[in-house]
Scaffold this active site. Sequence first.
Site, mmCIF file in Angstrom:
data_model
loop_
_atom_site.group_PDB
_atom_site.id
_atom_site.type_symbol
_atom_site.label_atom_id
_atom_site.label_comp_id
_atom_site.label_asym_id
_atom_site.label_seq_id
_atom_site.Cartn_x
_atom_site.Cartn_y
_atom_site.Cartn_z
ATOM 1 C CE LYS A 142 0.683 2.061 3.276
ATOM 2 N NZ LYS A 142 1.971 2.633 3.831
ATOM 3 C CE1 TYR A 227 -1.701 0.268 7.630
ATOM 4 C CE2 TYR A 227 -0.547 2.258 6.991
ATOM 5 C CZ TYR A 227 -0.574 0.888 7.137
ATOM 6 O OH TYR A 227 0.511 0.147 6.781
#
Length: 374
Positions: A142, A227
């Site tokens: 990510k 996140y």
Amino acid sequence: MSENQSRRSFLQNLGVGLGTTTAAFAVPSVMAIQETKLQKDEKKLGVALVGLGSYAKNQLAVGLENAKNCYLAGIVTGTPAKAEEWAKKYNLPAKNVYNYQNFDEIVNNKDIDIVYVVTPNSLHREFVVRAAKAGKHVMCEKPMATSVEDCKVMIKACQDAGVQLGIGYRLHFEPFTQEIMRIGQKKVFGDVRFIQTNFGFSIGDPTQWRLKKAMAGGGPLMDVGIYCVQASRHVLGEEPLWVTAQYGPISDTERFKDVEENVSWQMQFPSGAMVNGFSSYKSNIEQLYVSANKGFVQLSPAYSYGPLKGKTHEGDLKLPVVHHQTVMLEEICKEFLATKKFPTHIGGEEGLRDMKILMAIYEAAQTGKRISLV
Ligand code: NDP
């Protein structure tokens, strides 16, 4: 009650696989993780790491050492000294050590089932596409890429090659995270009305790629704000309707010439829940606070490698502490060995969904406008 029955009723309580949760939000359960630990997998999948930096070395390589159903089978690096050090440490044959020039020859290497891309963000697209063309399944760190367009290219490349694509969303396999998602999605404390979520740290070396927009795609939002966006979507089990956002002031002109120092954003979801998010390369902060009609649940620390901690209005959450990368790798490989597919909830489409929201947050911060996501 047999173990199978008790597992079934646990999963039913979670609503997993019952059609109450859309595929994007159906994360595996804590119980499924514990069950994996009890199993003996005969076949181990061979994984090649691309880019032997901090995350590959200190987290993923450790996960591959611990995992029962996969192992470090190869490496791809631009640094000859690392090639030598890693080959020795992990007893890798010379034929399984690649550089960025000869990487495509991996097509002929039967030891490698999965290529795991752990380079700076802007290089994810190139290495995912090359790995797919070499016929390898691909995991990618990510944020999936640095643009929506790149995510789409990566998804298509994997589809065209008939290979799996997964994004390294390790917290999907982490018990505290799974529990806060369950509480939110199953409305254990009633409807979730508000989420406050923050993730930031004080960044070091002013010359690193994370501070270069061309390599990172942006600042803390791309790196750690993602996140917070993930958590909001998965606690609610919904996609945001719109975002507004504001950049904070730049206090460090040496470091923040190219990317934001911090950014705040607001999102509204279809249920009416509101989210306040904040990410920073200056403030040390890490929390996920979920306020519902009949109580609250919070994690802090919420996003780093752990141990994570959580509590509700009823008291502390007592859950297993796991090594995030080990359980992530084991769960992904377990699913692949059983079905020839990676779990849908960490697929390329999930990376693309996040990327669209991150880009909308930047657009909102730049223009001062509310950006619609529907
Ligand atoms: P590092 O800078 O520590 O490592 C990146 C590695 O990529 C380098 O060591 C290098 O390896 C390789 N590389 C190839 N080209 C370049 C280049 N032009 N400049 C710099 N490095 C290059 O980064 P991290 O390991 O911290 O992050 C890598 C990826 O992992 C990022 O996408 C990040 O977002 C993600 N990440 C995910 C985390 C998670 O919890 N899921 C946590 C931390 C990072 P070599 O010398 O072998 O060529």
